[in-house]
Design a protein around this motif. Structure first.
Motif, PDB file in Angstrom:
ATOM      1  N   ASP A 108       3.001 -17.009  50.907  1.00  0.00           N
ATOM      2  CA  ASP A 108       1.813 -17.468  51.637  1.00  0.00           C
ATOM      3  C   ASP A 108       0.624 -17.709  50.709  1.00  0.00           C
ATOM      4  O   ASP A 108      -0.518 -17.450  51.087  1.00  0.00           O
ATOM      5  CB  ASP A 108       1.415 -16.452  52.722  1.00  0.00           C
ATOM      6  N   LEU A 109       0.891 -18.184  49.511  1.00  0.00           N
ATOM      7  CA  LEU A 109      -0.178 -18.372  48.533  1.00  0.00           C
ATOM      8  C   LEU A 109      -0.558 -19.843  48.413  1.00  0.00           C
ATOM      9  O   LEU A 109       0.288 -20.693  48.132  1.00  0.00           O
ATOM     10  CB  LEU A 109       0.238 -17.851  47.152  1.00  0.00           C
ATOM     11  N   MET A 110      -1.833 -20.145  48.621  1.00  0.00           N
ATOM     12  CA  MET A 110      -2.374 -21.461  48.327  1.00  0.00           C
ATOM     13  C   MET A 110      -2.547 -21.572  46.807  1.00  0.00           C
ATOM     14  O   MET A 110      -2.515 -20.554  46.103  1.00  0.00           O
ATOM     15  CB  MET A 110      -3.713 -21.643  49.036  1.00  0.00           C
ATOM     16  N   PRO A 111      -2.738 -22.805  46.269  1.00  0.00           N
ATOM     17  CA  PRO A 111      -2.925 -22.924  44.813  1.00  0.00           C
ATOM     18  C   PRO A 111      -4.016 -22.007  44.260  1.00  0.00           C
ATOM     19  O   PRO A 111      -3.837 -21.393  43.200  1.00  0.00           O
ATOM     20  CB  PRO A 111      -3.291 -24.401  44.643  1.00  0.00           C
ATOM     21  N   GLU A 112      -5.141 -21.891  44.982  1.00  0.00           N
ATOM     22  CA  GLU A 112      -6.203 -21.012  44.481  1.00  0.00           C
ATOM     23  C   GLU A 112      -5.804 -19.544  44.572  1.00  0.00           C
ATOM     24  O   GLU A 112      -6.255 -18.706  43.777  1.00  0.00           O
ATOM     25  CB  GLU A 112      -7.511 -21.247  45.243  1.00  0.00           C
ATOM     26  N   ASP A 113      -4.922 -19.213  45.557  1.00  0.00           N
ATOM     27  CA  ASP A 113      -4.435 -17.840  45.653  1.00  0.00           C
ATOM     28  C   ASP A 113      -3.519 -17.502  44.477  1.00  0.00           C
ATOM     29  O   ASP A 113      -3.496 -16.365  44.002  1.00  0.00           O
ATOM     30  CB  ASP A 113      -3.671 -17.631  46.968  1.00  0.00           C
ATOM     31  N   LYS A 114      -2.740 -18.498  44.015  1.00  0.00           N
ATOM     32  CA  LYS A 114      -1.886 -18.278  42.849  1.00  0.00           C
ATOM     33  C   LYS A 114      -2.739 -17.957  41.619  1.00  0.00           C
ATOM     34  O   LYS A 114      -2.388 -17.091  40.818  1.00  0.00           O
ATOM     35  CB  LYS A 114      -1.016 -19.498  42.581  1.00  0.00           C
ATOM     36  N   VAL A 115      -3.857 -18.666  41.492  1.00  0.00           N
ATOM     37  CA  VAL A 115      -4.767 -18.403  40.370  1.00  0.00           C
ATOM     38  C   VAL A 115      -5.297 -16.980  40.449  1.00  0.00           C
ATOM     39  O   VAL A 115      -5.321 -16.242  39.459  1.00  0.00           O
ATOM     40  CB  VAL A 115      -5.933 -19.414  40.366  1.00  0.00           C
ATOM     41  N   ASP A 116      -5.722 -16.566  41.652  1.00  0.00           N
ATOM     42  CA  ASP A 116      -6.229 -15.199  41.831  1.00  0.00           C
ATOM     43  C   ASP A 116      -5.143 -14.173  41.531  1.00  0.00           C
ATOM     44  O   ASP A 116      -5.423 -13.112  40.938  1.00  0.00           O
ATOM     45  CB  ASP A 116      -6.746 -15.016  43.257  1.00  0.00           C
ATOM     46  N   ALA A 117      -3.908 -14.483  41.915  1.00  0.00           N
ATOM     47  CA  ALA A 117      -2.801 -13.556  41.658  1.00  0.00           C
ATOM     48  C   ALA A 117      -2.566 -13.387  40.163  1.00  0.00           C
ATOM     49  O   ALA A 117      -2.354 -12.268  39.665  1.00  0.00           O
ATOM     50  CB  ALA A 117      -1.532 -14.066  42.339  1.00  0.00           C
TER      51      ALA A 117
END
Length: 828
Positions: free
Chosen positions: A695-704
């Motif tokens: 459930d990760l958006m591209p910006e969530d992947k960056v935060d991860a």
């Protein structure tokens, strides 16, 4: 304190309506990179474009790398800042390369310069300098670009500056020698060293064993030996003194001059003989690593057989144009990148992708589509320059000119990488700048030992000269560059592109990796498994709408829906959709039959003006996800037409590759995906991963990735397209299938040219082996100095000191060359 340079770089984002937001995102991505202190946007002034200001450490992240990252994000840097790279003749060893780079940095308008024994890379301000001025400066330093094999490439996409890599240099038959000026070309330094040794031997023979020899004859031989042995050393020392630098060559000359002042001409000549011989042998050994890179450039043929106007012509490869049809006979090397239009064959792609087995090739299904979208050509039809055709004749259509081919770009990028210093090399450079003056100070103090110790001045002076020899960190200077050069060359030979010493060292120090799902751990070729139409909607209607819209997109899920949907529809007509808009990370929308169509994740609906899903669609999504399916909902106007379930199969060898990574010390591996958490967990369990973040958006992947990097060093492994921001935020970004992706080549720190995850354990293993070699070299270098300095203070002679000293230099070079033979677990 780290030296920071502040640059105002105007960026343009053509065709993007919200340019400021794009630039802000680019600034955030860049600021996350090691070596960048700050990146921020300056608003447009006087009608000009917005500016991206970057404060960076050129030692860690050169301007060329910033340029690549900016271009990969869609930015085009304006004409002010240029960069040039040349394969050089006339630089024989790393110490000379350091002098050349330092001299170039003194030129007006040169922002940064780096060099090694093979290549020089320069960043400059076009308003204050030019390539011609830099070339003239290089010529004055005795270095010059090698003869061009093909014309320089035109700057791509408006980007300034030419890049002259080895792929553009050295005509056939010119490799293997540095064609320096001098009586004997590239062998002059070796010949001078051997003449020095011969004169030394003759002088000793006259002095010791021929009683009737005139007294001046041995001295004349020793003086002549000084000339031949000290010629190159003196040249280097003079250049360094002009730059107010006291380097190793200076220490050696002072010691030799001191020996002459004491009347110990034989010992001084021995010092210069061994030092110059060590230089020449080091020159030879580094040339072996250099030739490993040049061998890649030689793979492309000089001519190509082209069909033009009904005739078959042989033309130089540099004259090939995009759209030319080239005939490739059995067992010939391919002259250009392109796609197969006639014939089937097997092609050995090891020179580009590192794949050990030939790959079957067939003609493209639709040449017009391949011509319009070369980046989307299937791997079974894509071809690369420099690869070897099998037993069948084929015809390929050229998609890139020779200077833009994947092979040429790989060679160029490898050469650029060689000039980028690793953390250990930056440390040793700083250490030398402090250590060499300290050695001179120690030698000066020892000159006055006679004041404290009851000995003649002559003995104190001799001891001081011996300490100069013993403490010279020659081995330390070459310890890291030789290992980095060999490691990068070895990786390139197996289809792994590592962009510099920093990622080479970092990759070997990792214990955590994050993997994108689609196209990385899975095949990236999902298939439709379930079609769930809503009440009152037929399966055919659902598919016709889905195929019409998804045919406009090149996303892997869209391609799967369009391909499998057409097969299920058979000969049924499909309407033409228009106005496709990509909703990054969520889905797409387009217009069909006067109505708006949305296709995407369930989470897309009910946000940002997209109508909410009905109860039936929500229930269908839950059921599909429980079964581990990737789901796409189709809505037209006010109606939910239904849902489509897709399944992407795990890559062959993915589990094997992950097991190998665990075996060599990667203790934590995580899959990050935009898919639903249950889908991500299902795929993760199939490939043997314990952690899956969905459930990760591209910006969530960056935060991860940022969260992981706060805990440890982490690599992000992806396809280099949708994963570019996450790669930029990882310690090391690793792109798969880079041979077929321009974005992957530009974005990643490490690019796996083949679309094969099994190259990753080889890359990590090689990096760890390189780190071990670097540590061994540094320990040997410092250990020898630590032993020799006290020994010379206690009375060890100059002759013994220089023999051990030069022996240690050659030892670290040949230890580094062992990397060229590295095999690894995955490479036989």
């Amino acid at each position: 304190m780290t030296d920071k340079v502040r640059l105002d770089i105007p960026v343009l984002l053509p065709g993007v309506p919200d340019a400021d937001a794009c630039i802000e995102r680019l600034a955030r991505d860049l600021q996350a990179r090691p070596g960048i202190e700050a990146a921020h946007v300056r608003a447009a002034e006087d009608g000009g474009p917005a500016q991206l200001c970057i404060h960076y450490d050129p030692g860690q992240l050169p301007l060329a790398r910033i340029r690549e990252l900016a271009q990969a994000a869609g930015a085009q840097i304006t004409q002010r800042f240029g960069h040039a790279q040349w394969t050089l003749e006339g630089i024989g060893h790393q110490r000379r390369a350091d002098t050349v780079a330092e001299r170039l940095r003194q030129l007006p308008g040169v922002l940064e310069a780096s060099a090694n024994a093979t290549t020089v890379h320069v960043e400059f301000d076009r308003e204050r300098s030019s390539e011609q001025a830099i070339l003239e400066a290089l010529s004055s330093l005795g270095a010059r670009p090698a003869a061009a094999k093909v014309a320089p490439a035109e700057p791509a996409h408006g980007t300034p500056g030419h890049r002259h890599g080895p792929g553009e240099a050295h005509a056939k038959g010119e490799h293997g020698h540095d064609h320096e000026g001098g009586l004997f070309g590239g062998n002059t330094e070796m010949v001078f060293a051997l003449v020095c040794g011969a004169l030394l031997g003759i002088g000793v023979a006259f002095d010791k064993w021929w009683d009737g020899a005139p007294g001046w004859l041995p001295l004349a031989c020793f003086v002549a030996a000084y000339f031949f042995g000290g010629f190159y050393t003196l040249r280097e020392a003079i250049e360094n003194l002009k730059l107010r630098r006291f380097e190793i060559d200076t220490l050696m000359l002072v010691a030799a001059a001191g020996a002459a002042a004491l009347g110990s001409w034989a010992e001084g000549a021995l010092l210069l003989f061994l030092f110059s011989l060590g230089h020449a042998l080091e020159h030879y050994a580094m040339g072996r690593a250099k030739r490993a890179i040049e061998a890649l450039a030689e793979l492309a043929p000089d001519t190509a057989t082209v069909r033009r106007d009904g005739q078959t012509l042989d033309v130089p490869v540099e004259q090939l144009q995009v759209g030319d049809v080239v005939l490739v006979r059995p067992n010939e090397r391919l002259p250009a990148d392109g796609f197969v239009v006639v014939g089937t064959t097997s092609i050995n792609q090891a020179s580009v992708t590192g794949e050990s087995m030939p790959v079957d090739k067939k003609p493209v299904d639709d040449a017009a589509t391949a011509r319009a979208r070369p980046e989307a050509i299937d791997a079974t039809s894509r071809t690369f320059a420099g690869t070897l055709n099998g037993a069948s004749a084929i015809e390929i259509e050229v998609t890139r000119r020779s200077t833009d081919s994947t092979l040429a770009r790989v060679v160029k990028m490898v050469s650029e990488a060689e000039t980028r210093k690793s953390p250990t090399q930056r440390f040793t450079d700083k250490f030398e700048r402090i250590f060499v003056p300290a050695v001179l100070a120690l030698a000066f103090v020892l000159l006055f030992a006679w004041v404290v110790v009851d000995e003649p001045f002559r003995d104190s002076f001799y001891r001081a000269m011996a300490v100069l020899v013993a403490a010279s960190p020659c081995a330390l200077a070459i310890a890291t560059p030789s290992a980095v050069l060999s490691g990068i060359a070895r990786a390139a030979r197996s289809g792994v592109l590592i962009k510099g010493g920093a990622p080479l060292e970092d990759l070997g120090s990792l214990n955590a990796m994050a993997f994108d799902k689609t196209g990385t751990l899975t095949e990236g070729r999902p298939r439709i498994t379930d079609i769930v139409p809503a009440d009152g909607v037929s399966e055919q209607e659902l598919l016709r709408v889905a195929v019409a819209v998804e045919s406009l997109s090149d996303h892997p899920l869209a391609v799967a829906i369009a391909r499998d949907g057409r097969e299920r529809l058979g000969n049924a007509a499909v309407a033409q959709a228009s106005g496709l808009e990509n909703l990054i990370g969520r889905g797409v929308k387009a217009e069909l039959g006067g109505e708006q169509v949305w296709i995407g994740k369930a989470e897309m609906f009910g946000t940002d003006g997209v109508p909410e899903l009905g109860a039936f669609a929500k229930e269908a999504i839950v059921q599909l996800r429980e079964n581990g399916r990737t789901t796409m909902v189709v809505r037209q106007g006010t109606r939910d037409l239904g849902a489509i379930g897709l399944l992407d199969t795990p890559r062959a060898g993915a589990r094997e590759a992950l097991d190998e990574l665990r075996a060599i010390g990667i203790t934590r591996m995580i899959m990050i995906s935009g898919d639903h958490q249950k889908v991500a967990q299902a795929v993760a369990s199939q490939v043997g991963l314990d952690e899956a973040w969905g459930d990760l958006m591209p910006e969530d992947k960056v935060d991860a990735i940022r969260k992981l990097r706060e805990q440890t060093k982490v690599a992000m492994v992806g396809d280099g397209v949708n994963d570019a921001p996450a790669m930029a935020n990882a310690t090391v970004g690793v792109a798969m299938g880079a041979a077929g992706s321009d974005v992957a080549l530009e974005t990643a720190d490490v690019a796996l040219m083949a679309d094969d995850l099994r190259q990753l354990p080889f890359a990590v293993g090689l990096s760890r082996h390189t780190r071990a070699v670097i540590r061994q070299n540094v320990f040997v270098s410092l250990g020898i100095v630590a032993v020799l300095v006290p020994a010379t203070i206690m009375g060890l002679g100059i002759g013994a000191a220089v023999a051990v000293h030069e022996g240690s230099t050659l030892l670290v070079v040949f230890n580094a060359l062992r990397l060229l033979a590295y095999r690894g677990a995955s490479k036989g």
